[in-house]
Design a protein around this motif. Structure first.
Motif, mmCIF file in Angstrom:
data_model
loop_
_atom_site.group_PDB
_atom_site.id
_atom_site.type_symbol
_atom_site.label_atom_id
_atom_site.label_comp_id
_atom_site.label_asym_id
_atom_site.label_seq_id
_atom_site.Cartn_x
_atom_site.Cartn_y
_atom_site.Cartn_z
ATOM 1 N N PRO A 5 29.488 -0.428 22.101
ATOM 2 C CA PRO A 5 28.453 -0.602 21.066
ATOM 3 C C PRO A 5 28.619 0.339 19.877
ATOM 4 N N LEU A 6 29.478 1.350 20.021
ATOM 5 C CA LEU A 6 29.667 2.324 18.946
ATOM 6 C C LEU A 6 30.821 1.927 18.030
ATOM 7 N N GLY A 7 31.000 0.627 17.851
ATOM 8 C CA GLY A 7 32.018 0.140 16.930
ATOM 9 C C GLY A 7 33.413 0.092 17.506
ATOM 10 N N MET A 8 33.536 0.069 18.840
ATOM 11 C CA MET A 8 34.844 -0.015 19.481
ATOM 12 C C MET A 8 34.843 -1.141 20.517
ATOM 13 N N PRO A 9 34.773 -2.386 20.086
ATOM 14 C CA PRO A 9 34.685 -3.494 21.049
ATOM 15 C C PRO A 9 35.933 -3.664 21.903
ATOM 16 N N ASN A 10 37.086 -3.195 21.420
ATOM 17 C CA ASN A 10 38.347 -3.369 22.146
ATOM 18 C C ASN A 10 38.892 -2.050 22.700
ATOM 19 N N VAL A 11 38.024 -1.066 22.875
ATOM 20 C CA VAL A 11 38.475 0.246 23.300
ATOM 21 C C VAL A 11 39.056 0.202 24.710
ATOM 22 N N ASN A 12 40.063 1.026 24.913
ATOM 23 C CA ASN A 12 40.671 1.188 26.235
ATOM 24 C C ASN A 12 40.820 2.683 26.472
ATOM 25 N N PHE A 13 40.306 3.141 27.597
ATOM 26 C CA PHE A 13 40.288 4.575 27.881
ATOM 27 C C PHE A 13 40.780 4.808 29.304
ATOM 28 N N ALA B 33 43.528 9.468 17.990
ATOM 29 C CA ALA B 33 42.156 9.141 17.586
ATOM 30 C C ALA B 33 41.802 9.794 16.255
ATOM 31 N N SER B 34 41.017 9.086 15.460
ATOM 32 C CA SER B 34 40.516 9.628 14.199
ATOM 33 C C SER B 34 39.328 10.546 14.478
ATOM 34 N N GLY B 35 38.881 11.244 13.424
ATOM 35 C CA GLY B 35 37.730 12.130 13.590
ATOM 36 C C GLY B 35 36.487 11.398 14.060
ATOM 37 N N GLY B 36 36.249 10.214 13.481
ATOM 38 C CA GLY B 36 35.084 9.435 13.880
ATOM 39 C C GLY B 36 35.192 8.937 15.310
ATOM 40 N N GLU B 37 36.400 8.564 15.727
ATOM 41 C CA GLU B 37 36.602 8.101 17.099
ATOM 42 C C GLU B 37 36.413 9.242 18.093
ATOM 43 N N ILE B 38 36.946 10.421 17.745
ATOM 44 C CA ILE B 38 36.760 11.592 18.609
ATOM 45 C C ILE B 38 35.269 11.902 18.765
ATOM 46 N N ALA B 39 34.514 11.806 17.654
ATOM 47 C CA ALA B 39 33.084 12.097 17.693
ATOM 48 C C ALA B 39 32.366 11.160 18.652
ATOM 49 N N ARG B 40 32.713 9.876 18.612
ATOM 50 C CA ARG B 40 32.048 8.909 19.485
ATOM 51 C C ARG B 40 32.435 9.097 20.949
ATOM 52 N N VAL B 41 33.699 9.433 21.179
ATOM 53 C CA VAL B 41 34.138 9.685 22.563
ATOM 54 C C VAL B 41 33.441 10.919 23.118
ATOM 55 N N MET B 42 33.358 11.983 22.319
ATOM 56 C CA MET B 42 32.711 13.202 22.779
ATOM 57 C C MET B 42 31.237 12.982 23.073
ATOM 58 N N LEU B 43 30.557 12.253 22.202
ATOM 59 C CA LEU B 43 29.145 11.949 22.434
ATOM 60 C C LEU B 43 28.972 11.159 23.727
ATOM 61 N N SER B 44 29.816 10.156 23.931
ATOM 62 C CA SER B 44 29.714 9.326 25.132
ATOM 63 C C SER B 44 30.019 10.127 26.387
ATOM 64 N N LEU B 45 31.023 11.003 26.313
ATOM 65 C CA LEU B 45 31.357 11.847 27.461
ATOM 66 C C LEU B 45 30.209 12.773 27.826
ATOM 67 N N LYS B 46 29.596 13.376 26.810
ATOM 68 C CA LYS B 46 28.482 14.278 27.080
ATOM 69 C C LYS B 46 27.289 13.521 27.646
ATOM 70 N N ALA B 47 27.056 12.337 27.116
ATOM 71 C CA ALA B 47 25.959 11.523 27.649
ATOM 72 C C ALA B 47 26.237 11.134 29.092
ATOM 73 N N LEU B 48 27.482 10.821 29.385
ATOM 74 C CA LEU B 48 27.873 10.432 30.739
ATOM 75 C C LEU B 48 27.717 11.602 31.704
ATOM 76 N N VAL B 49 28.193 12.780 31.294
ATOM 77 C CA VAL B 49 28.085 13.960 32.161
ATOM 78 C C VAL B 49 26.627 14.348 32.375
ATOM 79 N N SER B 50 25.829 14.289 31.322
ATOM 80 C CA SER B 50 24.423 14.682 31.446
ATOM 81 C C SER B 50 23.653 13.756 32.380
ATOM 82 N N GLY B 51 24.138 12.527 32.533
ATOM 83 C CA GLY B 51 23.473 11.595 33.435
ATOM 84 C C GLY B 51 23.749 11.873 34.898
ATOM 85 N N HIS B 52 24.794 12.696 35.183
ATOM 86 C CA HIS B 52 25.157 13.005 36.567
ATOM 87 C C HIS B 52 24.984 14.478 36.901
#
Length: 298
Positions: free
Chosen positions: A130-138, A175-194
């Protein structure tokens, strides 16, 4: 003196497990070398004389006192040297035992990482779409390390691709700066949920994004703040600033040749003005004020 030097040579050849003993003996002969020479001169019978020094009685006690030595401590040190083979064997056995424990713990950690990696890859992909990466692969790439580190026996890399059918590459390199920002936000959200994290601070994690993506990131931050934790976001984006329950302005000024940093809470009207400035710059316009009110749902 010859026997003292022989003891020094023996200490120098001991295993690392006896380093503390070597340092102790080295300190003894360094600090009292001259006095010890005078004392040993009274005992021409070699080790018999040293034994006399250590028997703790008669003239031996007086000689030790003159030399500034602790007879009991020196006797124990000499005893340890005499039994050095046994001590070394004990140290080696302990090292073997600890190495086995280290290996078992590291392998257990590695297995847990492998199991968690699959879940992290799937969950993070869903959060990034949903953060503008419909085809992301991680992918979390976990490979054996050479030896052990404080993190176990694994080398870990995050591989990433934002485009459809693009090969996975090291996220730090592609990854670009904007992509890194979205990955970091998602990672932190994921960790905070567990993991129980009462407070999370995002310092300009929205760098390189704007528009709809910024709004989606604000939604994610807001949802984190509604699940029993406090989220502090330092931002220049009006979409994110407008989602906070409280809004503070940080600013600097120069007084008497020194720069001072200030922070102040904003009242409702001040908040509208601040968000409008984020939208339009230093010159406020009616359109910016209207947009600010819209973002604040006013």
């Amino acid at each position: 003196l010859e026997q003292q030097l022989a003891l020094d040579d023996l200490v120098a050849d001991l295993d690392l497990g006896l380093v503390a003993l070597a340092v102790q003996l080295d300190g003894v002969h360094t600090d009292v070398d001259q006095d010890l020479n005078a004392v040993v001169a009274h005992h021409a019978n070699g080790m018999l004389g040293v034994g006399h020094l250590l028997d703790g009685a008669g003239k031996g006690s007086n000689d030790l006192a003159l030399a500034g030595l602790d007879g009991a401590a020196l006797a124990q040190s000499l005893g340890n040297l005499t039994n050095s083979d046994e001590v070394l064997a004990q140290k080696k056995a302990l090292c073997t035992k600890l190495e086995k424990e280290l290996s078992a713990t590291a392998q257990k950690l590695s297995k847990s990482r492998q199991q968690a990696a699959t879940r992290v890859e799937a969950d993070l992909t869903l959060m990034l779409q949903p953060l503008g990466m419909p085809n992301v692969n991680f992918k979390a790439d976990i490979t054996p390390a050479q030896g052990y580190t404080a993190n176990g026996c694994d080398n870990i890399r995050f591989l990433f691709s934002a485009n459809k059918n693009a090969p996975l590459r090291d996220i730090a390199k592609i990854a670009s700066g904007g992509e890194i920002a979205r990955v970091m936000l998602s990672l932190k959200a994921l960790v905070s949920g567990h993991k129980e994290m009462p407070t999370i601070i995002f310092d300009e994690i929205d760098t390189g994004v704007s528009g709809r993506i910024a709004d989606e990131m604000a939604t994610l931050m807001q949802s984190m703040g509604q699940n029993g934790r406090q989220v502090l976001a330092i931002t220049h984006l009006p979409q994110i600033a407008a989602r906070g329950q409280q809004h503070y302005r940080v600013y600097k000024d120069d007084v008497d040749g020194a720069t001072h940093t200030h922070i102040e809470p904003l009242q409702p009207e001040q908040r509208i003005e601040e968000i409008a400035k984020m939208l339009s710059g230093s010159t406020l316009t009616e359109a910016a004020i209207t947009n600010a009110k819209t973002l604040l749902n006013l």
